[in-house]
Enzyme design. Sequence first.
Site, PDB file in Angstrom:
ATOM      1  N   SER A 107     -29.055  -9.026   7.878  1.00 49.07           N
ATOM      2  CA  SER A 107     -30.124 -10.014   8.010  1.00 49.07           C
ATOM      3  C   SER A 107     -29.711 -11.120   8.989  1.00 49.07           C
ATOM      4  O   SER A 107     -29.464 -10.846  10.165  1.00 49.07           O
ATOM      5  CB  SER A 107     -30.490 -10.557   6.626  1.00 49.07           C
ATOM      6  OG  SER A 107     -31.694 -11.279   6.656  1.00 49.07           O
ATOM      7  N   ASP A 214     -39.434  -3.355   4.614  1.00 49.58           N
ATOM      8  CA  ASP A 214     -38.789  -4.666   4.695  1.00 49.58           C
ATOM      9  C   ASP A 214     -39.829  -5.693   5.120  1.00 49.58           C
ATOM     10  O   ASP A 214     -40.292  -5.684   6.258  1.00 49.58           O
ATOM     11  CB  ASP A 214     -37.642  -4.613   5.705  1.00 49.58           C
ATOM     12  CG  ASP A 214     -36.797  -5.875   5.717  1.00 49.58           C
ATOM     13  OD1 ASP A 214     -37.285  -6.927   5.267  1.00 49.58           O
ATOM     14  OD2 ASP A 214     -35.655  -5.814   6.199  1.00 49.58           O
ATOM     15  N   HIS A 249     -35.561  -5.109   1.838  1.00 49.37           N
ATOM     16  CA  HIS A 249     -34.689  -5.786   2.798  1.00 49.37           C
ATOM     17  C   HIS A 249     -33.203  -5.487   2.616  1.00 49.37           C
ATOM     18  O   HIS A 249     -32.476  -5.317   3.592  1.00 49.37           O
ATOM     19  CB  HIS A 249     -34.926  -7.301   2.706  1.00 49.37           C
ATOM     20  CG  HIS A 249     -34.171  -8.090   3.722  1.00 49.37           C
ATOM     21  ND1 HIS A 249     -34.254  -7.824   5.073  1.00 49.37           N
ATOM     22  CD2 HIS A 249     -33.322  -9.148   3.599  1.00 49.37           C
ATOM     23  CE1 HIS A 249     -33.498  -8.684   5.744  1.00 49.37           C
ATOM     24  NE2 HIS A 249     -32.912  -9.485   4.869  1.00 49.37           N
TER      25      HIS A 249
END
Length: 274
Positions: A107, A214, A249
């Site tokens: 991320s 996601d 995610h």
Amino acid sequence: MSDTREHVLTGSRGAVRVRVWPRPRPRFLALLVHGYGEHAGRYEEVAGVLGGLGAAVYAPDHRGHGGSAGERAVIEDFEDVVADVHAVADLARAAHPGLPLVLLGHSMGGLIAARYAQRYGAELTALVLSGPVIGAWELPGRLLALDEIPDTPISPAALSRDPAVGAAYRADPLVWHGPMKRPTLEAFARTLRTVAEGGDVGRLPVLWLHGDDDRLVPLDGSRVGVERLTGGPDGGGELTERIYPGARHEVFLETDRAQVFADVTAFLRRVLPR
């Protein structure tokens, strides 16, 4: 992997806590770069997989995160964070000179890792990006256009289909559960541009992991950045792509993470020196 140690480094803007999962006579070094609002302690299972392959694993808490110094969830300049991660790499190499170094970023950590690879790619053997914040990520611009940043923290349900992951995230006192802050959003916007303009990473082997559901870092926007970073479909880069149907995610904490870990293992076995 319950055997962990801690170091505290003097970072660019204060103390940086580094978690280490040691291994006797490691065959490579792995550097884990966590995402926004979280901390390195959430990567215990990932560290175990890497340790099983022979890695000594190092993972800093970024400024303003976890056990490191700074106002919570505030990063004013990601270049400082890249410098901190590089200091952790120096710590690892001092303990284990001459070993290959693998960088894994999730991320926001994917953004940091991508910039690290642009600056220090010659020091890396491989780069792994999980749901990376690179390319066309619209959230910073959308929030910065508002007079006041709304108090809407990350929804735990957006992380994984496993409800236990969301429950643990919600209960974790080291996770930031408040709103995003303007200095951090401004730093995101600047660094997205910097990485977009920073060139590709040449022949560095890159593994890109992403869930196709996601909602925090949408797949299509991230693809723009990954392809640019690796020189595009015809640019001669060494990109391996793995997209997981239905995954959200945090693919390392998803219900199909056994497949994710198998893919990481296969990639590293292929690219690491024998």
